[in-house]
Design a protein around this motif. Structure first.
Motif, PDB file in Angstrom:
ATOM      1  N   ARG A  64       5.670  -7.234  -9.809  1.00 53.51           N
ATOM      2  CA  ARG A  64       4.767  -6.217  -9.276  1.00 53.51           C
ATOM      3  C   ARG A  64       5.514  -5.072  -8.574  1.00 53.51           C
ATOM      4  O   ARG A  64       5.093  -4.566  -7.529  1.00 53.51           O
ATOM      5  CB  ARG A  64       3.736  -6.847  -8.313  1.00 53.51           C
ATOM      6  CG  ARG A  64       2.876  -7.915  -8.976  1.00 53.51           C
ATOM      7  CD  ARG A  64       1.852  -8.462  -8.014  1.00 53.51           C
ATOM      8  NE  ARG A  64       1.082  -9.534  -8.619  1.00 53.51           N
ATOM      9  CZ  ARG A  64       0.059  -9.367  -9.460  1.00 53.51           C
ATOM     10  NH1 ARG A  64      -0.334  -8.140  -9.777  1.00 53.51           N
ATOM     11  NH2 ARG A  64      -0.591 -10.406  -9.963  1.00 53.51           N
ATOM     12  N   LYS A  71       6.789  -1.225  -8.151  1.00 53.49           N
ATOM     13  CA  LYS A  71       6.135   0.064  -8.377  1.00 53.49           C
ATOM     14  C   LYS A  71       7.137   1.199  -8.220  1.00 53.49           C
ATOM     15  O   LYS A  71       8.278   0.966  -7.825  1.00 53.49           O
ATOM     16  CB  LYS A  71       4.981   0.289  -7.392  1.00 53.49           C
ATOM     17  CG  LYS A  71       4.337  -0.910  -6.796  1.00 53.49           C
ATOM     18  CD  LYS A  71       3.241  -0.550  -5.816  1.00 53.49           C
ATOM     19  CE  LYS A  71       3.778  -0.435  -4.405  1.00 53.49           C
ATOM     20  NZ  LYS A  71       4.386  -1.701  -3.957  1.00 53.49           N
ATOM     21  N   ALA A  77       7.370   2.915 -13.533  1.00 48.96           N
ATOM     22  CA  ALA A  77       7.061   1.479 -13.564  1.00 48.96           C
ATOM     23  C   ALA A  77       6.241   1.152 -14.809  1.00 48.96           C
ATOM     24  O   ALA A  77       5.051   0.846 -14.738  1.00 48.96           O
ATOM     25  CB  ALA A  77       6.315   1.072 -12.293  1.00 48.96           C
ATOM     26  N   VAL A  98       7.665  -5.199 -13.714  1.00 50.33           N
ATOM     27  CA  VAL A  98       6.406  -4.540 -13.368  1.00 50.33           C
ATOM     28  C   VAL A  98       5.237  -5.519 -13.252  1.00 50.33           C
ATOM     29  O   VAL A  98       4.458  -5.457 -12.292  1.00 50.33           O
ATOM     30  CB  VAL A  98       6.075  -3.437 -14.399  1.00 50.33           C
ATOM     31  CG1 VAL A  98       4.728  -2.782 -14.090  1.00 50.33           C
ATOM     32  CG2 VAL A  98       7.181  -2.390 -14.423  1.00 50.33           C
TER      33      VAL A  98
END
Length: 234
Positions: free
Chosen positions: A31, A33, A55, A27
C-alpha cells in the motif's frame, strides 16, 4: 527500513521503474503511495534511497534521491557444500549464511552424495530474500553445482580447508583461519567425504580441519564454518 532488490538499478540512475510483479507488490500489498520512500539495493554494495513518483501496479516509478556505497568486506567466505538429501535443510543454511554475511556458495557433488543434481533457481530467490531481510547490500554468489574432484583442482585463491570426520590428524579450523583473507572450506554430504576425496583435496593443498568435538549435520557444519569466519573478522 524495508529493502528491495533489483539488479538492473545502477550508479548514477535518476529514475527507476519496477517490473509488473514488484510494482503490484509495492502498491497493492504494501500500500505504498506517491511520495513514500523506497530503499533499493542492486546487490553490488549500493543503497538507493528513492521516492515514489507513480504508484502504478503495472509500472511503479521512483526517483532516486540519495545514493550510498558500502565498501566490501576485508575478508571473503566461500563455502563449498554438498547438497543435502532434504532440500529444506540446505535452504535453511543458505538463508542463515546470507544473514551472517557469506560471500559465495558452491554446491559440490561427492562420492557419497545422496543428491546428485541441484538446481539453483530457488536457491537464488532464498538468498535474495535473506539479503533484503538482513539489510545487506551485497548479494552472495551461488555457483552451478560441480564435482568435488573438479572443484579442488580449480584455481582457488586464499586459504583452503576441508572439514571431514575421519579419525586422522586435523587442525582446529578456528585456529587456522587468518583475518582479512579469502577462505574456502569444503563441507561434505551426510555420508562424509570418501577417503579418496580427502586425499585428493590434501594433494591440492586443502588443509584438513575439525569444526569441534561433535559430529555435525552437513548444513550445521557449513553454518558453523561461516559463522566462525565472521567472528574472527569482527
Amino acid at each position: 527500513m524495508q529493502l528491495f532488490y533489483n539488479s538492473d538499478i545502477k550508479q548514477g540512475d535518476s529514475n527507476f521503474f519496477f517490473d509488473k510483479e514488484e510494482s503490484k507488490h509495492i502498491v497493492k500489498v504494501l500500500r505504498k503511495k506517491e511520495s513514500d520512500k523506497i530503499f533499493i539495493t542492486n546487490g553490488l554494495g549500493f543503497l538507493f534511497e528513492s521516492e515514489i513518483l507513480l504508484a502504478s501496479e503495472k509500472k511503479c516509478e521512483v526517483k532516486i534521491v540519495k545514493e550510498t556505497f558500502k565498501n566490501p568486506d576485508s575478508f571473503y567466505t566461500h563455502i563449498a557444500v554438498a547438497p543435502t538429501k532434504m532440500n529444506d535443510r540446505l535452504e535453511w543454511f543458505l538463508e542463515k549464511a546470507t544473514e551472517i554475511g557469506i560471500h559465495e556458495i558452491t554446491p559440490i557433488i561427492c562420492d557419497h552424495s545422496e543428491r546428485k543434481v541441484y538446481k539453483i533457481d530457488r536457491a537464488e530467490k532464498i538468498i535474495q530474500a535473506a539479503m533484503k531481510q538482513s539489510l545487506h547490500y551485497y548479494l552472495p554468489k551461488i555457483n552451478e553445482p560441480i564435482s568435488l574432484s573438479q572443484f579442488v583442482k580449480s584455481n582457488i585463491d586464499g586459504q583452503k580447508f576441508i572439514a571431514h570426520c575421519e579419525e586422522t590428524d586435523k587442525k582446529s579450523f578456528k585456529n587456522e583461519v587468518n583475518k582479512n583473507n579469502k577462505v574456502t572450506i569444503l563441507i561434505g554430504p551426510e555420508g562424509d567425504f570418501s577417503t579418496k576425496e580427502i586425499n585428493l583435496a590434501i594433494e591440492n593443498n586443502f588443509i584438513p580441519v575439525t569444526l569441534g568435538n561433535t559430529r555435525l549435520r552437513t548444513e550445521t557444519a557449513a553454518l558453523v564454518a561461516c559463522h566462525t569466519i565472521a567472528l574472527i573478522n569482527e
